[in-house]
Design an enzyme around this catalytic site. Sequence first.
Site, PDB file in Angstrom:
ATOM      1  N   LEU A   1      26.045  10.047 -38.261  1.00  0.00           N
ATOM      2  CA  LEU A   1      25.311   8.862 -37.846  1.00  0.00           C
ATOM      3  C   LEU A   1      23.939   8.919 -38.496  1.00  0.00           C
ATOM      4  CD1 LEU A   1      25.831   8.349 -33.990  1.00  0.00           C
ATOM      5  CD2 LEU A   1      26.873   7.084 -35.854  1.00  0.00           C
ATOM      6  N   ASP A   2      23.365   7.759 -38.793  1.00  0.00           N
ATOM      7  CA  ASP A   2      21.992   7.730 -39.282  1.00  0.00           C
ATOM      8  C   ASP A   2      21.082   8.432 -38.282  1.00  0.00           C
ATOM      9  OD1 ASP A   2      22.737   6.239 -41.471  1.00  0.00           O
ATOM     10  OD2 ASP A   2      22.094   4.315 -40.631  1.00  0.00           O
ATOM     11  N   ARG A   3      20.015   9.009 -38.767  1.00  0.00           N
ATOM     12  CA  ARG A   3      19.069   9.699 -37.893  1.00  0.00           C
ATOM     13  C   ARG A   3      18.521   8.781 -36.809  1.00  0.00           C
ATOM     14  NH1 ARG A   3      13.514  10.737 -37.548  1.00  0.00           N
ATOM     15  NH2 ARG A   3      13.118   9.242 -39.218  1.00  0.00           N
TER      16      ARG A   3
ATOM     17  N   THR B   1      19.997   6.197 -35.456  1.00  0.00           N
ATOM     18  CA  THR B   1      21.042   5.650 -34.592  1.00  0.00           C
ATOM     19  C   THR B   1      21.454   6.689 -33.557  1.00  0.00           C
ATOM     20  OG1 THR B   1      21.872   4.304 -36.413  1.00  0.00           O
ATOM     21  CG2 THR B   1      23.347   4.625 -34.537  1.00  0.00           C
TER      22      THR B   1
END
Length: 316
Positions: free
Chosen positions: A144-146, A148
């Site tokens: 996951l994106d940092r 998110t």
Amino acid sequence: MRRRRPIPPSPLPQREGVDPVRVRLPAGEQWATVGEHLVRRLAAGAGVVDGMFAAGLIVGADGRAVPADTPYAPGMFLWFHRELPDEVPVPFPLVVVHRDEHIVVVDKPHFLATTPRGSHVTQTALARLRRELGIPELGAAHRLDRLTAGLVLFTVRPGERGAYQTLFRDRLVHKEYEAVARYDPALELPRTVRSRIVKERGVLAAGEVGGEPNAVTRVELAGQRPDGLGRYRLVPGTGQTHQLRVHMNALGVPILGDPLYPVVTGPVPAGDFRRPLQLLARKLEFTDPVTGVEHRFSSGRTLGAWSSYEEWSAGQ
């Protein structure tokens, strides 16, 4: 066909849950010594690399220090620990939702990267879990994106990691996200957004370009409030970088707290955990490729702008 030489086990232990760097000397290159090659390859400066050799920090498969003047040998493996950056601890819990002998599923907070990268190394979900759970072989099946929050799947056994990664590659995992953005009564929902998204190396934001679509997202309105906010259910059919953020922005309702869309803002100072991106990986469902069990996981987190917009906007 020449059989590829197997990778030997690392002679160095992890440090703070972070693996040592492994380097394989490539064939087809002409270098006199190992030191000359690493000075060019690591781009850390001759003084830094020479200092690592002098301190015995670069080792071979037998765990012994490799001198800088060792003759260059294609296929040779080297290991060393990177210098760990000073990181501000992410002060939010990493909640374990499920753990068995094959997988660990966690509910990741905002601001915590999934795996070590760039300036985020020890303050990542992977490094923290390895330390907290005592599972040094733990690996990430996806990311996951940092910025998110939400559900992330990790694997316990290295030999099984590929099976779980294949689930995501072959789109056999059902994922649902939740987002908070402005409510636009003129926006017709539900709808499926299709476009071609390109993320160039070195460029912070991804962009939509012409051509065959490579990104598909189902967007539904899950709720609206009198103050003009909407809660959206997002179901990605593909996994392009920043896909949900790009598609919501393209619809004219960028996700609250997004520092890249529609406008790239200045870098946030380290330790500033205010106004997190209002995007949450809410559900994760799949058939376990090893056990055959049907897994259905849900995040227990709530998005701050929806539960209390005043507190979120004030940075509480």
